[in-house]
Design a protein around this motif. Structure first.
Motif, short mmCIF file in Angstrom:
data_model
loop_
_atom_site.label_atom_id
_atom_site.label_comp_id
_atom_site.label_asym_id
_atom_site.label_seq_id
_atom_site.Cartn_x
_atom_site.Cartn_y
_atom_site.Cartn_z
N MET A 1 7.21 -8.68 8.94
CA MET A 1 6.99 -9.26 7.51
C MET A 1 8.18 -9.12 6.55
O MET A 1 9.21 -8.49 6.91
N PHE A 2 8.27 -9.83 5.38
CA PHE A 2 9.43 -9.62 4.47
C PHE A 2 8.91 -8.46 3.67
O PHE A 2 9.98 -7.92 3.11
N HIS A 3 7.74 -8.36 3.24
CA HIS A 3 7.52 -7.05 2.44
C HIS A 3 5.78 -6.81 2.80
O HIS A 3 5.27 -7.52 2.97
N GLY A 4 5.91 -5.62 3.69
CA GLY A 4 4.25 -5.36 4.42
C GLY A 4 3.44 -5.26 3.32
O GLY A 4 2.33 -5.30 3.22
N GLY A 5 3.73 -3.70 2.35
CA GLY A 5 2.89 -3.33 1.37
C GLY A 5 1.91 -2.51 2.02
O GLY A 5 2.51 -1.56 2.76
N THR A 6 0.72 -2.30 1.53
CA THR A 6 -0.11 -1.13 1.96
C THR A 6 -1.47 -1.59 2.65
O THR A 6 -2.26 -2.43 1.98
N ASN A 7 -2.01 -0.94 3.33
CA ASN A 7 -3.70 -0.92 3.87
C ASN A 7 -4.46 -0.05 2.80
O ASN A 7 -4.96 1.04 3.43
N PHE A 8 -4.53 -0.39 1.58
CA PHE A 8 -5.47 0.39 0.78
C PHE A 8 -6.86 0.46 1.13
O PHE A 8 -7.23 -0.35 1.69
N GLY A 9 -7.23 1.39 1.02
CA GLY A 9 -8.89 1.75 1.52
C GLY A 9 -8.99 2.06 2.71
O GLY A 9 -8.26 2.68 3.58
N PHE A 10 -9.93 1.44 3.47
CA PHE A 10 -10.59 1.48 4.93
C PHE A 10 -9.96 0.50 5.80
O PHE A 10 -10.71 0.15 6.94
N VAL A 11 -9.10 -0.34 5.34
CA VAL A 11 -9.03 -1.62 6.12
C VAL A 11 -8.07 -1.90 7.40
O VAL A 11 -7.90 -2.79 7.89
N SER A 12 -7.31 -0.51 7.55
CA SER A 12 -6.35 -0.80 8.59
C SER A 12 -7.01 -0.94 10.13
O SER A 12 -8.00 -0.53 10.30
#
Length: 634
Positions: free
Chosen positions: A312-323
């Motif tokens: 990724m250039f910028h990964g960010g976050t798996n907010f919530g239950f989506v991992s």
């Protein structure tokens, strides 16, 4: 005949009016559908020679991945401007089907999921776009982005031409693709290419599937360059006629590049996913890919004249239950952070990788790169004191009517969400027992269950852990299993086997348990909001667990980003003003959750923590991330 005479004093105004009208006519002509203004059509991204051309000019893709669904909308422009400033010219993004169609026939393209706004923003910043619409995206995302309601069909065969799957794909594409068509390059938009599915060569269960997806795109008006992407092992099985093959890798593989040359002579070569780092699973270490090693490979790729996309250039976050989760060598759920050790950190900070890449990409530009946007202030707020408590058992009245069944029912087949089943979170199964003995899960717990007798905790069923001892007791007692979907596998050939909850019998002393009462605890925003009217109690010295804990965070002035840290807590979920920040777990590696400033209000903010087994009286807020102990990728 009537003759109108225009006074001399009005001729200038008349001329201006005519000029304005002519300008409007020209503007609307330019905005016409391409079929009506053939002279103004442009040649799109072309791969018919050893180098890409765009609008007839040589073009090299210097791309990077930023997923709109992993970044707060308020920060989209900031992240894209940082990409542009690094010297990249192309944005790539997946499209998560499971978020855009959470229930069959119910679509969401608003707010954080406004794909059209994101693509138009990329154009405004000066970036081209390569869109990866799936329907399967992998991306370390729950079920690779496929909606869980597909699994209600016991015969479902995902990523094949099984009618139940193709009908669902067609319905989704009927809604998605018309939003994309006007944004294509040849129609004046920024989209220069689209990917056909994703890494299908690693799945390859149906030779008719990739042609189906290609036709599904083109028949709905997609006429830009199509491409496929596969890792080394999947290259030979993942392509489709009429689409350019690209490769995914972290280290250059001469054999793979030779194969690309052999099957696509005189075609441009592209690394569609150059993995700048890696993802993490709960219980592992945080993966790092040394900056110098990463940039050395990028330099080699560019020297060979290839195009590249940084994933990724910028990964960010798996907010919530989506991992997502790993299936092999054994099941492992992924953490909330998707920092990925990328050039831009989870919270948008510049890293050494960013600066090294900016210096490298600068050599491939004749014009000066834009200035780097300033970093945002972060705040270590005062700790939030948890002053109220609500036990899980007292919260059940807010989950809706429980479902009763003779046998266990998996999460996806529960009669909730308008007949679409439960997608995420927890499910509570309760039944009556009359004796103690050996409780056997038979490998039917997906993925983790806390087990109680009359609300007293007796143990945990983990993935594939089979037995627990149930203490003896008198009369009828209630056996409860709180089952968590820790994340569906996102990659591999067993996607069809990702149903969650209890997927089969639980046996006590070799006798299958029967007559269950089942509660759906998906913990949607509506449920968290309903807890406002719950019978909260002041926090006792020994709170009942599992349970919900409520506190407040005070923000003085304009809210800033921060990181939530929970020393003394074990495992659960954090909600700020109703927003699900994701899971935390003491086993790490991740030790702090990212809280974006735009999700906070100036003044009082509500904090709710759902904790499974061990709670402290407060949660902390720090300026810096904590992704745990690290290990270099070999």
């Amino acid at each position: 005949m009537v003759v109108f005479r225009i006074r001399k004093t009005h001729r200038r105004q008349y001329g201006i009016l005519c000029f304005t009208i002519a300008g409007l006519i020209i503007y609307h002509y330019i905005r016409m559908e391409p079929g009506l203004r053939k002279m103004s059509r442009r040649e799109g991204l072309n791969a018919s020679s050893s180098l890409f051309t765009l609008d007839g000019e040589e073009f090299r893709i210097l791309g990077g991945s930023i997923h709109y669904f992993r970044v707060p909308r308020a920060y989209w422009k900031d992240r894209l401007m940082k990409m542009k400033s690094c010297g990249l010219n192309t944005l790539t993004t997946y499209v998560p089907w499971n978020l855009h169609e959470p229930e069959r026939g119910v679509f969401n393209f608003k707010r954080e999921l406004d794909l059209e706004a994101y693509i138009n923003l990329a154009a405004e910043v000066g970036l081209w776009v390569i869109l990866r619409p799936g329907p399967y995206i992998c991306s370390e995302w729950d079920l690779g982005g496929l909606p869980s309601w597909l699994l209600r069909d016991e015969n479902m065969k995902l990523r094949t031409t099984y009618p139940g799957f193709t009908e669902a794909v067609n319905s989704f594409f009927d809604k998605l693709i018309p939003k994309i068509v006007p944004l294509q390059f040849k129609r004046g938009g920024p989209i220069i290419a689209l990917q056909v599915e994703n890494e299908y060569g690693s799945y390859a269960k149906d030779i008719n599937y990739m042609p189906f997806i290609k036709e599904a795109l083109q028949s709905r008006g997609i006429d830009e360059l199509l491409l496929t992407s596969d890792n080394h092992d999947g290259l030979k099985l993942g392509g489709v006629n009429g689409a350019l093959k690209t490769i995914n890798l972290q280290k250059l593989n001469t054999e793979s590049l030779k194969y690309l040359d052999a099957v696509q002579p005189h075609s441009p070569k592209m690394v569609m996913e150059y993995w700048t780092g890696w993802f993490d699973a709960w219980g592992d270490l945080h993966h790092l890919f040394p900056a110098e090693d990463m940039v050395a490979v990028v330099r080699k790729i560019l020297k060979q004249g290839m195009s590249i996309n940084l994933y990724m250039f910028h990964g960010g976050t798996n907010f919530g239950f989506v991992s997502g989760a790993l299936a092999t060598p054994s099941y492992k759920a992924l953490i909330t952070s998707y920092d990925y050790d990328a050039p831009l950190s989870e919270s948008g900070d510049y890293t050494p990788k960013y600066h090294l890449l900016k210096d490298l990409f600068n050599r491939y530009h004749t014009e000066k790169l834009p200035e780097m946007p300033p970093l945002r202030w972060r705040e270590a707020y005062e700790a939030a004191i948890m002053y109220q408590h609500l036990s899980l058992w007292d919260a059940l009245q807010f989950t809706g009517e429980p479902f009763r069944s003779v046998t266990p029912v998996n999460m996806e087949n529960l009669p909730v969400n308008n007949g679409n089943g439960q997608s995420y979170g927890y499910t509570l199964y309760e039944t009556t027992i009359t004796s103690g003995g050996i409780l056997n899960s038979g490998n039917n717990v997906r993925d983790r269950a806390l087990v109680f007798v009359d609300k007293s905790f007796i143990g945990v069923f983990k993935y594939k852990s089979l037995e627990l001892a149930v203490p003896d007791g008198k009369g009828q007692r209630t056996l409860s299993l709180l089952v968590e979907n820790c994340g569906r596998v996102h990659y591999g050939k067993n996607l069809d086997d990702q149903r969650k909850g209890l997927v089969g019998d639980i046996v006590l002393n070799n006798i299958p348990l029967r007559d269950f009462t089942i509660y759906s605890l998906e913990m949607k925003p509506s449920f968290i909001e309903s807890l406002f009217s719950a019978p909260w109690k002041y926090l006792p010295a020994m709170p009942t667990l599992p349970g919900f804990f409520q506190g407040r965070i005070f923000v003085d002035g304009y809210p800033s980003d921060t990181f939530v840290k929970l020393p003394g807590w074990n495992k659960g979920v954090v909600f700020i003003n109703g927003q699900n920040l994701g899971r935390y777990w003491a086993i790490g590696p991740q030790q702090a959750l990212y809280l974006p400033g735009p999700w906070l209000n100036s003044g009082i903010n509500q904090v709710i923590v759902f904790e499974e087994q061990e709670a402290d009286g407060k949660i902390h807020f720090e300026e810096s991330p904590d992704l745990g102990m690290s290990v270099d990728i070999q």
